[in-house]
Enzyme design. Structure first.
Site, PDB file in Angstrom:
ATOM      1  N   ARG A   1      93.399  26.209  18.821  1.00  0.00           N
ATOM      2  CA  ARG A   1      93.773  25.005  18.082  1.00  0.00           C
ATOM      3  C   ARG A   1      94.327  23.922  19.011  1.00  0.00           C
ATOM      4  O   ARG A   1      94.237  22.741  18.700  1.00  0.00           O
ATOM      5  CB  ARG A   1      94.783  25.345  16.976  1.00  0.00           C
ATOM      6  CG  ARG A   1      94.102  25.976  15.767  1.00  0.00           C
ATOM      7  CD  ARG A   1      95.093  26.360  14.693  1.00  0.00           C
ATOM      8  NE  ARG A   1      94.425  26.595  13.420  1.00  0.00           N
ATOM      9  CZ  ARG A   1      95.050  26.930  12.299  1.00  0.00           C
ATOM     10  NH1 ARG A   1      96.358  27.075  12.299  1.00  0.00           N
ATOM     11  NH2 ARG A   1      94.373  27.108  11.182  1.00  0.00           N
TER      12      ARG A   1
ATOM     13  N   LYS B   1      96.425  36.855   3.838  1.00  0.00           N
ATOM     14  CA  LYS B   1      97.066  35.840   2.967  1.00  0.00           C
ATOM     15  C   LYS B   1      96.417  35.920   1.581  1.00  0.00           C
ATOM     16  O   LYS B   1      95.750  34.988   1.121  1.00  0.00           O
ATOM     17  CB  LYS B   1      96.879  34.440   3.561  1.00  0.00           C
ATOM     18  CG  LYS B   1      97.794  34.113   4.748  1.00  0.00           C
ATOM     19  CD  LYS B   1      97.582  32.655   5.199  1.00  0.00           C
ATOM     20  CE  LYS B   1      98.505  32.258   6.326  1.00  0.00           C
ATOM     21  NZ  LYS B   1      98.155  30.923   6.882  1.00  0.00           N
TER      22      LYS B   1
ATOM     23  N   GLY C   1      92.527  31.018  11.772  1.00  0.00           N
ATOM     24  CA  GLY C   1      93.194  31.211  13.050  1.00  0.00           C
ATOM     25  C   GLY C   1      93.111  32.661  13.512  1.00  0.00           C
ATOM     26  O   GLY C   1      92.744  32.946  14.657  1.00  0.00           O
TER      27      GLY C   1
ATOM     28  N   GLY D   1      92.484  28.598   5.374  1.00  0.00           N
ATOM     29  CA  GLY D   1      92.573  28.124   3.991  1.00  0.00           C
ATOM     30  C   GLY D   1      91.837  26.803   3.810  1.00  0.00           C
ATOM     31  O   GLY D   1      91.171  26.583   2.790  1.00  0.00           O
TER      32      GLY D   1
END
Ligand code: ADP
Ligand code: 3PG
Ligand code: MG
Length: 395
Positions: free
Chosen positions: A38, A199, A350, A373
């Site tokens: 990132r 998640k 990620g 997401g």
């Protein structure tokens, strides 16, 4: 999706340019950066701003601190890494807003950088509080959105600030929108989604629009547990998030209505207390006291056979606890299978990108998104809040 107004159309020389990046990088147990994709992906925009004489203020969140400073989630390691890549100092400004950071930003010269401390150290960030957004906006004269991984969040830095300043997209956001749009606009079929990860409560509601858009959904990782639990499986001591049976039921109904196949694990690898090696178990019956950690060998084969004729693949979420070599085979073997299958393959998230890299199977993908997401919500086909506030390109 329409193209966004790009940073190259802004007059940046001598201007204070606020760049929202997504430096929410995976970290190891010591809080060290485990994967800096990132950071690397934001460099072209940052270098462009330097070459064009901007005075650049970068901002990001990291982790989920609770609206107050917490050294565990400081951006100090990010500032250091960024400074190494850019070959010049990148001072970290804390507190984020206030006279000190304002003075230091005003003192920046052309081609210089500063990084604001973790935006989530202020409760105003996630609340998109107008006063916090205004205080951030005061630091810049122009805004550049480069945090593709966060454009699904309507926070102060992703929505409040671009509402207050002339706003542009950075090169990473432009590339992400272009590549991910290929999954929305007539993807070559069969289109298969491989979904897993941890998640679960965040992701499950996002899956409701996938039926119809994709032909098959293969579910592994901790994401599979609420589905297995809803079928009445006994998952032993595996932690299963509560309150998700409604989302599970809705997804399965929508899948049935649109003839989308949902494939769940048949077998699992489990961790038994007191034993070092992984044990195989049926997905219906995990032994008492054991914790499910990966999909089993039969499920790997089944997933591979569902992928064999695919032409488009979207992968988000490791299929097991892939950081532990005992539980990495599910993810590794399914992705290694993808290496042999032609088509357009996208890896999103990620942790997913880091795991694919660590397991040596990143080559299976033509495009690796920095969004997790955000990429999933993008696939819902609606414009995300952090993109909707950036004007479209002229013409
Ligand atoms: P991404 O960042 O790619 O969007 P998530 O953050 O949702 O993905 O999840 C990634 C994490 O999920 C990985 O670090 C992996 O260890 C964990 N995970 C996947 N399956 C399991 C499982 N069965 N048990 C525990 N952890 C799991
Ligand atoms: C991500 O890693 O998906 C983004 O940085 C957003 O993080 P969040 O889910 O904590 O908002
Ligand atoms: Mg993650």
């Amino acid at each position: 999706m329409a193209r966004k107004r790009l940073v190259t159309s802004a007059a940046v020389r001598g201007k204070r340019v606020l760049v929202r990046a997504d430096f929410n990088v995976p970290q190891n147990e010591h809080g060290e950066i485990a994967d800096d994709r990132r950071i690397l992906e934001a460099l072209p925009t940052l270098r462009y701003l330097r070459e064009n004489g901007a005075r650049t203020v970068v901002m990001s969140h990291l982790g989920r601190p609770k609206g107050r400073p917490d050294p565990r989630w400081s951006l100090a390691p990010i500032a250091q890494r960024l400074s190494g890549y850019l070959g010049q100092p990148v001072p970290l400004l804390a507190p984020i807003t206030g006279p000190d950071s304002r003075d230091r930003v005003r003192a920046l010269r052309e081609g210089e950088f500063a990084l604001l401390e973790n935006l989530r150290f202020d409760a105003g960030e996630e609340a998109n509080d107008p006063a916090f957004a205004a205080a951030l906006a005061e630091l810049g004269e122009l805004f550049v959105e480069e945090a593709f991984g966060s454009v699904h969040r309507a926070h102060a830095s992703t929505v409040g600030v671009p509402q207050r300043l002339p706003a542009y997209a950075g090169f990473l956001v432009e590339k992400e929108v272009e590549e991910l749009s290929r999954l929305l606009d007539r993807p070559t079929r069969p289109f298969v989604a491989i979904l897993g990860g941890a998640k679960v409560a965040d992701k499950l509601p996002l899956l409701r629009s996938l039926p119809g858009r994709v032909d098959r959904i293969l579910i592994g990782g901790a994401l599979a547990f609420p589905f297995l639990a809803a079928q009445g499986a006994d998952l032993g001591a595996t932690p299963v998030e509560e309150g998700l049976s409604g989302s599970v039921g809705e997804l399965l109904e929508r899948a049935q209505a649109s003839h989308t196949k949902v494939v769940l694990p048949e077998d699992l690898l489990v961790e038994v207390p007191g034993r070092r090696d992984a044990q195989a178990a049926s997905a219906n019956r995990v032994p008492a006291g054991a914790v499910a950690r990966d999909i089993g060998p039969r499920t790997r084969d089944r997933f591979y056979s569902e992928l064999a004729d695919s032409r488009t693949v979207f992968f988000n979420g490791p299929l097991g606890l892939a950081e532990d070599p005992r539980f990495s085979a599910g993810t590794r073997e399914v992705l290694a299978g993808l290496l042999t299958i032609p088509g357009f393959h996208v890896c999103a998230g990620g942790d997913s990108a880091r795991v694919a890299e660590d397991l040596g199977v990143a080559e299976a993908f033509q495009f690796v998104s920095t969004g997790g997401g955000a990429a999933l919500e993008f696939l819902e086909g609606r414009e995300l809040p952090g993109l909707a506030v950036i004007p479209n390109a002229a013409g």
